[in-house]
Design an enzyme around this catalytic site. Structure first.
Site, short mmCIF file in Angstrom:
data_model
loop_
_atom_site.label_atom_id
_atom_site.label_comp_id
_atom_site.label_asym_id
_atom_site.label_seq_id
_atom_site.Cartn_x
_atom_site.Cartn_y
_atom_site.Cartn_z
N HIS A 1 0.84 -1.20 0.00
CA HIS A 1 0.00 0.00 0.00
C HIS A 1 0.88 1.25 0.00
O HIS A 1 0.60 2.21 -0.71
CB HIS A 1 -0.88 0.03 1.26
CG HIS A 1 -1.95 -1.01 1.28
ND1 HIS A 1 -1.69 -2.35 1.35
CD2 HIS A 1 -3.31 -0.90 1.25
CE1 HIS A 1 -2.83 -3.02 1.35
NE2 HIS A 1 -3.82 -2.17 1.29
N GLN B 1 14.07 -3.68 -4.87
CA GLN B 1 13.51 -4.43 -6.01
C GLN B 1 13.47 -3.66 -7.33
O GLN B 1 13.80 -4.21 -8.37
CB GLN B 1 12.11 -4.94 -5.68
CG GLN B 1 11.50 -5.74 -6.83
CD GLN B 1 10.36 -6.62 -6.41
OE1 GLN B 1 10.51 -7.47 -5.56
NE2 GLN B 1 9.20 -6.41 -7.00
N TRP C 1 0.41 -6.84 -7.23
CA TRP C 1 0.23 -5.89 -8.33
C TRP C 1 1.42 -4.94 -8.49
O TRP C 1 1.77 -4.55 -9.60
CB TRP C 1 -1.08 -5.11 -8.15
CG TRP C 1 -1.36 -4.22 -9.33
CD1 TRP C 1 -1.44 -2.87 -9.34
CD2 TRP C 1 -1.61 -4.63 -10.70
NE1 TRP C 1 -1.71 -2.40 -10.61
CE2 TRP C 1 -1.81 -3.47 -11.46
CE3 TRP C 1 -1.67 -5.88 -11.34
CZ2 TRP C 1 -2.09 -3.50 -12.83
CZ3 TRP C 1 -1.93 -5.91 -12.71
CH2 TRP C 1 -2.14 -4.73 -13.43
N ASN C 2 2.07 -4.58 -7.37
CA ASN C 2 3.24 -3.71 -7.51
C ASN C 2 4.34 -4.45 -8.25
O ASN C 2 4.96 -3.90 -9.18
CB ASN C 2 3.75 -3.25 -6.14
CG ASN C 2 2.76 -2.33 -5.46
OD1 ASN C 2 2.52 -1.22 -5.93
ND2 ASN C 2 2.15 -2.79 -4.38
N SER C 3 4.59 -5.69 -7.86
CA SER C 3 5.64 -6.46 -8.54
C SER C 3 5.28 -6.65 -10.01
O SER C 3 6.14 -6.61 -10.89
CB SER C 3 5.83 -7.82 -7.85
OG SER C 3 6.30 -7.61 -6.54
N GLU D 1 5.89 -3.39 -11.78
CA GLU D 1 7.34 -3.12 -11.81
C GLU D 1 8.02 -4.00 -12.85
O GLU D 1 8.93 -3.55 -13.56
CB GLU D 1 7.94 -3.35 -10.41
CG GLU D 1 7.52 -2.28 -9.40
CD GLU D 1 7.69 -2.72 -7.95
OE1 GLU D 1 8.39 -3.72 -7.70
OE2 GLU D 1 7.10 -2.07 -7.06
N GLY E 1 -5.50 -14.12 -3.49
CA GLY E 1 -6.01 -12.78 -3.76
C GLY E 1 -5.88 -12.41 -5.23
O GLY E 1 -6.04 -13.24 -6.12
N ASP E 2 -5.53 -11.13 -5.48
CA ASP E 2 -5.45 -10.64 -6.86
C ASP E 2 -4.22 -11.17 -7.59
O ASP E 2 -4.09 -10.96 -8.80
CB ASP E 2 -5.42 -9.11 -6.86
CG ASP E 2 -4.14 -8.56 -6.26
OD1 ASP E 2 -3.75 -9.02 -5.18
OD2 ASP E 2 -3.50 -7.70 -6.90
N1 UDP Z 1 9.78 -5.16 -2.59
C1 UDP Z 1 11.05 -4.69 -2.36
N2 UDP Z 1 12.00 -5.59 -2.01
C2 UDP Z 1 11.77 -6.91 -1.89
C3 UDP Z 1 10.48 -7.40 -2.15
C4 UDP Z 1 9.49 -6.48 -2.50
O1 UDP Z 1 11.32 -3.49 -2.45
O2 UDP Z 1 12.70 -7.65 -1.56
C5 UDP Z 1 8.73 -4.19 -2.94
C6 UDP Z 1 8.28 -4.38 -4.36
O3 UDP Z 1 9.10 -3.61 -5.23
C7 UDP Z 1 6.84 -3.91 -4.31
C8 UDP Z 1 6.39 -4.20 -2.89
O4 UDP Z 1 7.59 -4.42 -2.14
O5 UDP Z 1 6.75 -2.52 -4.56
C9 UDP Z 1 5.54 -5.45 -2.77
O6 UDP Z 1 4.27 -5.19 -3.28
P1 UDP Z 1 3.46 -6.27 -4.10
O7 UDP Z 1 2.15 -5.66 -4.47
O8 UDP Z 1 4.27 -6.78 -5.24
O9 UDP Z 1 3.28 -7.47 -3.11
P2 UDP Z 1 2.76 -7.59 -1.58
O10 UDP Z 1 3.96 -7.41 -0.73
O11 UDP Z 1 1.73 -6.52 -1.36
O12 UDP Z 1 2.24 -8.98 -1.53
#
Ligand code: UDP
Length: 486
Positions: free
Chosen positions: A33, A363, A381-383, A386, A401-402
């Site tokens: 988030h 990341q 969704w962020n990954s 990215e 989930g999504d």
């Molecule tokens: N991320 C990071 N380093 C890591 C793993 C994840 O900076 O070793 C960041 C990644 O770039 C992303 C966020 O953490 O922006 C994870 O969000 P995502 O929606 O992909 O997954 P969630 O953690 O919500 O399941």
């Protein structure tokens, strides 16, 4: 603490300081988030606004620790393009160090009662008057706080437009979803292909063990129409039909992909701010030096985000499968998953120099690195966005989930990867890594990934589809704030 930030071009005009329009952004305390909201904050600030990003006191402690700074320092404004970003925090109603906040049920209830008065007080004490409040999912009460304060509000949806549409239709009972009576129902929604149960966000399935998440997610759609803007971390070129179709019911404004600008733009006056982070874990920056020692397109990068924990069996298959690919690998194994690694694996990796295990990676910088050949991802969704932005082929391993529809989008709609069947086996892992890195199919995947990289960059570049939406928001906020600024 509140700090007055003045518009520099006006300070010399008659010796009178002019406050910048000020937007408060409020994030639920989760990495998935915080990241997109902070990145939206940077885009908005770069166009000349002051943005105060807010979350809970516990988040403040974690961000400060990960960045080796103090909570006080986070409140200082940092210049981003033509504007500024600063952080401020409020209580979640739970004592520091009380581990009960890891219980989502408890945290949500506590935030719901402690959050509104604390946020209202935070907004009232700002020296620079607040023109607008923007929040992200799981804190829908922020919209009510804004309404009580007489302020316009916006919401940043941090998942895809497709998933927004699915949840929206479910919340408002606008379509039939699988149920105990009709477990195989196919969901038909405008702008989306027919969805089988296995294509849906898993929380919507009647068999899901996470019914609490289903109600938390759907609840947000209750007061959404109070928001003046509903932004989404997607872009028109990626989800045109889904965005257009749902906008007949609820207009969503694509402002993504919300990623940090590449480092070479870091100092540009237009954007900048790449150094401002809201990491809850300390990133192993040395992984970038490690990547630099490897040839282009050689390394397998593996991460399942900030929440997913694989089983011991999956970790075991992952470990030996990665080793057997014969490729160097950079694997994020968070501290809470470390004990699930097979015995002796970490030592073997270190002794043989075949890979690097880190608890958290930078990341975005990793994905941008030329040494990375592919990304084995859980498809948060962020990954997902990215990976598309970096143009990196993926091996999709969604858990819940999504992540499930996101994986489908990456594989089928975008054509940038393959799906690793669950539960992972070492043989399947090797097959998938090979499929996206070697041979004719890998060539096609790489070409598609490059096309998406280009489309993503275009959407957020000056005058691009998402950039225009952000500019329109900034213009509107500036217009509404004008009387207060004079
Ligand atoms: N991320 C990071 N380093 C890591 C793993 C994840 O900076 O070793 C960041 C990644 O770039 C992303 C966020 O953490 O922006 C994870 O969000 P995502 O929606 O992909 O997954 P969630 O953690 O919500 O399941």
């Amino acid at each position: 603490m509140a700090i007055a930030v003045t518009g520099t071009e006006d300070t010399s005009a008659g010796g009178r300081d002019t406050a910048m329009p000020h937007v408060v952004m409020v994030s639920f305390p989760g990495q998935g988030h915080l990241n997109p909201l902070l990145r939206l904050a940077k885009r908005v600030a770069a166009k000349g606004l002051l943005v105060t990003l807010c979350s809970t006191d516990d988040t403040a402690r974690r961000i400060a620790a990960a960045a080796s700074t103090s909570v006080g320092a986070l409140a200082e404004p940092t210049r981003v393009g033509r504007g500024f970003i600063r952080f401020e925090f409020f209580s979640d109603g739970i004592a520091p160090d009380d581990p009960v906040r890891s219980d989502l049920d408890f945290l949500m209830a506590s935030l719901r009662s402690a959050g509104p008065p604390a946020l209202a007080a935070l907004v009232r004490r700002q020296v620079v008057p607040v023109a607008c409040i923007v929040n992200n999912p799981f804190v829908p009460w922020v919209l009510d706080v804004a309404a009580d304060l007489g302020l316009p509000s916006g919401v940043l949806w941090v998942q895809s437009a497709a998933v927004f549409s699915i949840y929206y239709h479910c919340r408002h009972a606008l379509a039939a979803f699988p149920s105990e009576d009709d477990p195989d129902a196919i969901v038909q929604l405008p702008g989306l292909p027919p969805l089988r149960p296995e294509d849906l966000p898993t929380f919507l399935l009647w068999t899901s063990p996470y019914q609490i998440l289903k109600s938390v997610i759907l609840e947000q759609f209750g007061n959404l129409s109070n928001a003046s803007w509903v932004f989404a971390n997607t872009f028109d070129e990626l989800e045109h039909e889904a965005i257009e179709a749902i906008s007949h019911r609820q207009v969503i404004i694509p402002v993504g992909p919300l990623v940090d600008p590449p480092p070479e733009e870091g100092g540009s006056k237009e954007i900048g701010g790449g150094e401002i982070k809201a990491d809850l874990f300390k990133a192993a920056d040395e992984s970038i030096q490690w990547l630099a020692r490897h040839p282009p397109r050689s390394v397998v990068y593996v991460s399942v985000g900030s929440v997913v924990v694989l089983t011991e069996e999956e970790m075991e298959e992952m470990a030996w499968g990665l080793k057997q690919t014969g490729r160097p690998f950079l694997w994020v194994v968070r501290s809470d998953a470390r004990e699930r690694l097979p015995a002796g694996f970490a030592e073997e990796v270190a002794a043989e120099g075949i890979g690097m295990l880190v608890e958290w990676s930078p990341q975005e910088r990793v994905l941008e690195h030329e040494a990375v050949a592919c990304f084995l991802t859980h498809c948060g969704w962020n990954s997902t966005t990215e990976a598309l932005t970096a143009g990196v082929p993926v091996v999709a391993y969604p858990q819940w989930g999504d992540q499930v529809p996101d994986a489908k989008m990456l594989e089928e709609a975008c054509g940038v990867g393959v799906r690793l069947p669950a539960p992972a086996t070492r043989a399947e892992l090797q097959r998938c890594v090979k499929a996206v890195t070697e041979g004719e199919m890998a060539e096609t995947i790489r070409r598609r990934a490059s096309e998406w990289k280009e489309a993503a960059a275009k959407a957020v570049s000056e005058g691009g589809s998402s950039d225009r939406h952000i500019q329109a928001f900034v213009d509107e906020v500036t217009k509404r704030a004008a009387p207060a600024a004079n």
